[in-house]
Design an enzyme around this catalytic site. Structure first.
Site, mmCIF file in Angstrom:
data_model
loop_
_atom_site.group_PDB
_atom_site.id
_atom_site.type_symbol
_atom_site.label_atom_id
_atom_site.label_comp_id
_atom_site.label_asym_id
_atom_site.label_seq_id
_atom_site.Cartn_x
_atom_site.Cartn_y
_atom_site.Cartn_z
ATOM 1 C CG ASP A 244 -0.928 7.800 -15.010
ATOM 2 O OD1 ASP A 244 -0.495 6.658 -14.785
ATOM 3 O OD2 ASP A 244 -0.497 8.809 -14.432
ATOM 4 C CE1 TYR B 161 -0.188 11.875 -9.686
ATOM 5 C CE2 TYR B 161 -1.689 10.867 -11.244
ATOM 6 C CZ TYR B 161 -0.401 11.127 -10.823
ATOM 7 O OH TYR B 161 0.666 10.651 -11.539
ATOM 8 C CG HIS C 118 3.425 7.548 -7.072
ATOM 9 N ND1 HIS C 118 2.308 8.310 -6.817
ATOM 10 C CD2 HIS C 118 4.048 8.167 -8.107
ATOM 11 C CE1 HIS C 118 2.249 9.328 -7.654
ATOM 12 N NE2 HIS C 118 3.300 9.279 -8.441
ATOM 13 C CD GLN D 106 3.447 7.232 -15.034
ATOM 14 O OE1 GLN D 106 3.132 8.368 -14.670
ATOM 15 N NE2 GLN D 106 2.565 6.247 -15.121
#
Length: 296
Positions: free
Chosen positions: A49, A54, A129, A181
């Site tokens: 993932d 990130y 996201h 998610q």
């Protein structure tokens, strides 16, 4: 390791390795990243993932360096990544405010950048996201459909969406959203009661669970919940993390926990969660401890 089907042609390992901390390690070399990947693959953990943001927009690049060094790894992995968060750092250092962008132009550019940074030809799963208050669901839905048709993305989904956000986007798409998610753990149990989990269970959607250890809080908890975790862990010869993850695995919705650590020893023990026996009473002991009271 058990696998779950998200779409007719996309399966994930039941546990996923989260790479959000990849850039925080003291060793970010391609060889060390490869060692982490290999430690996961050795346990049957094949799903990884990522997200463009990130590591301050650097984690995808670190993964890409490892895949360039050993291209054979790619064929043993499913790669998830995310887009739409623009934070004033890295490639977006000129941004004046953190915000979301679900426009066609931004999503297409993000996909091209992710493919290049990770040195891959196809993203197995692309997630939006965060819900964007300015999202034009027709525009966002159309570009997601087009990306799947182009082959640049095998499947699409979302992250941190509530049921109404999901339904709005899905209404403008021909492709089926593959997953959502969300944060869910023994420190964040609201999805069990606020309708999120029930909504997706009815649809047959396997949710990905981020921060299944409560951002590490479960590992240091000194209260009732920590005591119950320790008692169960000691009885089964595992650590707290395995019990906390097994709590999620036991739910009939088929949750997919996403676990991230840079410690190779801990990475090597992620799959121990699959060995924990979690009967109904054990599950409710943990649930009661998380609630802070017995169920009504």
């Amino acid at each position: 390791m058990q696998r779950l089907s998200l779409t007719p042609d996309l399966d994930f390992s039941r546990l996923v390795y989260g790479m959000w901390r990849l850039g925080d390690d003291s060793d970010t070399s391609a060889a060390h990243v490869e060692a982490k990947i290999q430690a996961c693959l050795d346990q049957g953990i094949t799903t990884f993932d990522q997200a463009d943001i990130y590591g301050g927009y650097q984690a995808e690049t670190l993964l890409g360096a490892a895949l360039k060094a050993n291209p054979g790894l790619r064929h043993r992995m499913e790669i998830v990544t995310k887009c739409d968060i623009i934070a004033p750092m890295g490639r977006y250092a000129s941004a004046t405010v953190k915000h979301y962008d679900t426009s066609r132009a931004h999503i297409e550019k993000s996909v091209e950048t992710s493919l290049r940074e990770m040195a891959i030809d196809t993203i197995d799963l692309l997630l939006i996201h965060r819900p964007d208050p300015l999202m034009d669901h027709h525009e966002t839905g159309a570009v997601l459909d087009d990306l799947v048709k182009s082959g640049k993305v095998r499947a699409v989904g979302v992250s941190n969406f509530r049921p109404w956000d999901w339904e709005l986007l899905q209404s403008a798409m021909s492709a089926r959203l593959a997953t959502n998610q969300i944060e869910i753990s023994l420190t964040e149990i609201s999805p069990f009661t606020n309708g999120d989990l029930a909504f997706h269970q009815r649809l047959g959607t396997h949710l990905m669970a981020w921060s299944p250890l409560g951002g590490g809080a479960l590992m240091s908890d000194q209260g009732k919940l920590g005591s119950v975790l320790d008692e169960i862990a000691a009885g089964q010869g595992v650590d707290r993390a395995a019990v906390a993850v097994a709590f999620l695995l036991a739910h009939p919705a088929g949750l997919i926990p996403v676990l991230g650590t840079n410690n190779l020893e801990r990475i090597g023990r992620i799959s121990e969660a699959m060995t924990v026996k979690m009967d109904r009473e054990t599950w409710y002991r943990l649930y009661e401890a998380a609630l802070g009271k017995e169920v009504p």
